[in-house]
Design a protein around this motif. Structure first.
Motif: not given
Length: 531
Positions: A186-194
């Motif tokens: 599944n997806a996961a946020i790394l930072s504001d843009e990644w």
């Protein structure tokens, strides 16, 4: 409020390897595969397998991680979800807004909800369809637009479709469609843009989405899994449980929360018998510890009982007696069709990796407010009656006809899988009742789907004498009887055929308790009355 979709722009983008200059963070992706918690460095190929329990690790990842993958780690706490299950959510950078996806149990519906100042606000609601999957929130654009990633399978991704939704509107806009390899996780946020969107376990790379540019990048990993899998029902449903850093991992306790011996969790029963009530001749059981404790061999029901090492499912009606070709096969539970093979013929024993024609379904169940994913597989079919991404809610309607395609003669191979269960492999033996039973009803004789959920009559039709009633939808199926002008036929299922000598709608009909059901071409009916 139902969400109305429109396409503003469709861009087919390419993806490139990421460089250290483009991505300078030292993020680590924490995920679970086959009950093992693993840590993969982003933009590096370092992969570490740990001995920690997933529930403990997910707690340590809070509150620094913006991603939330369980209801218990979310800010919702006692907030009701109206019977829906929590899938995943994320915090805004200032941690004042929390957006999450909630999924209807055993249904096609889902909701995107904003939690702010202790209050829930429904942003929009929709349903799965053949044209569009779940929209999973993955971030905010600079202008306050919500960014969403479309997916059908909750732990696998086949295409990176990026949608934008402006709060306060009723429309989501498809911004970009990017073809990617089959991705796991599944997806996961790394930072504001990644945003991490999945692992390619064949190419041994991971994929990142830059939400500022909508460009997809890849980075080298060390996660390689067998290709093709040992079973056509193995989807490698990797569970990402968080994002962290090396310093945080170094602070994890070293000896108090290691994994206990593997074994299935206690689960409430949810599976119905996937064949008619009369078809219960189990010839082979899964090659499990439970089978070893109860039978000398995995296949005690054969005329010559034998071992079947590595068998991952239950065979019903195998050789020598067989299961009559054309027997109705039912979904064991409501769910989404995520894989279909219907190209095999009976004399090609290697077709479909020896599984022949098959159907794989994904089931989203709610356990402790969370969505838990299960899979059921049905193999050696004569024909499938469902298509890819059909949602099956009426389990009394057949999803397939049993057959003799692939290897093993006329029988049904039924398989159960779940990535959420702490077992070395994600397939399970549904007969193992040492923890609990997966079956509904008597564990020796589970309740049959067709008995508990008889399909309603959609219309009543009449025809002339002598028309062919067949065992399946099409002239390639055997004739089971001839029609009579004295009988009123009840239509309970409609299958549309686009090729062959008689394209169009075929009606699945019944006419009395003493006769079998059958199929007839709709053009042969002289009159039909909707019910």
């Amino acid at each position: 409020m139902w969400l109305r979709f429109c396409i503003l722009a469709l861009i087919f983008a390419t993806f490139v390897p990421i460089s250290g200059a483009q991505y300078q963070a030292d993020d680590l992706i924490v995920f679970v595969w086959n009950d093992v918690v693993m840590v993969q460095a982003v933009a590096q190929n370092d992969l570490i397998a740990t001995d920690y329990r997933a529930d403990a690790v997910s707690t340590w990842l809070q509150p620094s991680d913006r991603n939330v993958f369980t209801y218990q780690n979310s800010p919702l706490r006692e907030s009701p979800l109206n019977g829906y299950g929590f899938y995943q959510g994320f915090w805004s950078p200032d941690r004042t807004q929390f957006v999450f996806l909630a999924i209807e149990p055993e249904g096609p519906g889902y909701e995107i909800v904003l939690f702010e100042d202790g209050q829930q606000t429904l942003l929009f609601a929709d349903e799965l369809s053949n044209e569009r999957g779940y929209l999973v929130p993955i971030g905010w654009a600079d202008d306050g637009t919500l960014i969403l990633l479309e997916r059908y399978m909750l732990h696998n991704l086949g295409e990176a479709n990026i949608w934008h939704y402006q709060l306060g509107t009723s429309e989501a806009v498809l911004q970009q469609s990017t073809s990617v390899p089959a991705l796991k996780g599944n997806a996961a946020i790394l930072s504001d843009e990644w945003v991490f969107i999945g692992f390619d376990t064949v190419g041994v790379v991971g994929y990142l989405l830059n939400t500022d540019t909508n460009q997809v990048f890849w980075f080298q990993t060390a996660l390689a899994l067998q290709d093709p899998p040992a079973s056509v029902f193995e989807t490698y449903p990797i569970q990402v449980i968080g994002i962290t850093h090396a310093e945080a991992v170094a602070s994890w306790p070293d000896d108090t929360v290691v994994n206990p011996p593997s074994g299935p969790n206690s689960v409430s029963g949810f599976l119905y018998w996937p064949l008619p009530d009369y078809a219960r001749s189990v010839t082979c059981y899964p090659d499990s510890e439970w089978t070893d404790l109860n039978y000398a061999l995995e296949c005690p029901g054969l005329a010559q009982p034998r071992a079947y090492e590595g068998h991952e499912g239950t065979d019903v009606g195998g050789k020598p007696a067989g299961l009559p070709v054309g027997t109705n096969v039912y979904a064991a539970s409501p769910g989404l069709v995520v894989k279909v093979n219907s190209s095999c013929v009976s004399d090609d024993t290697s077709c479909g990796d020896a599984y022949g024609n098959y159907v794989l379904m994904e089931h989203a169940r709610v356990v402790d407010h969370n969505i838990v994913v299960w899979y059921t597989g049905y193999a050696h079919l004569q024909a499938s009656l469902v298509g890819l991404y059909d949602f099956v809610s009426e389990i009394g309607q057949p999803i397939a006809l049993s057959g003799d395609t692939g290897l093993g003669g006329a029988h049904l191979h039924f398989e159960v899988r779940s990535p959420s269960q702490p077992v070395p492999t994600n397939w399970l033996d549904p007969w193992d009742t040492r923890q609990s039973s997966l079956w509904i009803g008597d564990t020796v004789r589970p309740q049959a789907a067709d008995e508990d959920f008889p399909p309603p009559t959609r219309m009543v039709c009449e025809t002339i004498d002598g028309n062919n009633i067949r065992s399946g939808p099409g002239t390639n199926f055997d004739i089971v009887t001839k029609s009579s002008s004295d009988i009123r036929y009840e239509v309970f299922q409609i299958q549309t055929i686009v090729a062959g000598e008689t394209p169009g709608d075929w009606y699945h009909i019944r006419w009395s308790d003493s006769e079998p059901a059958g199929w007839i071409w709709s053009d042969l009916m002289t009159i039909c009355i909707d019910m």
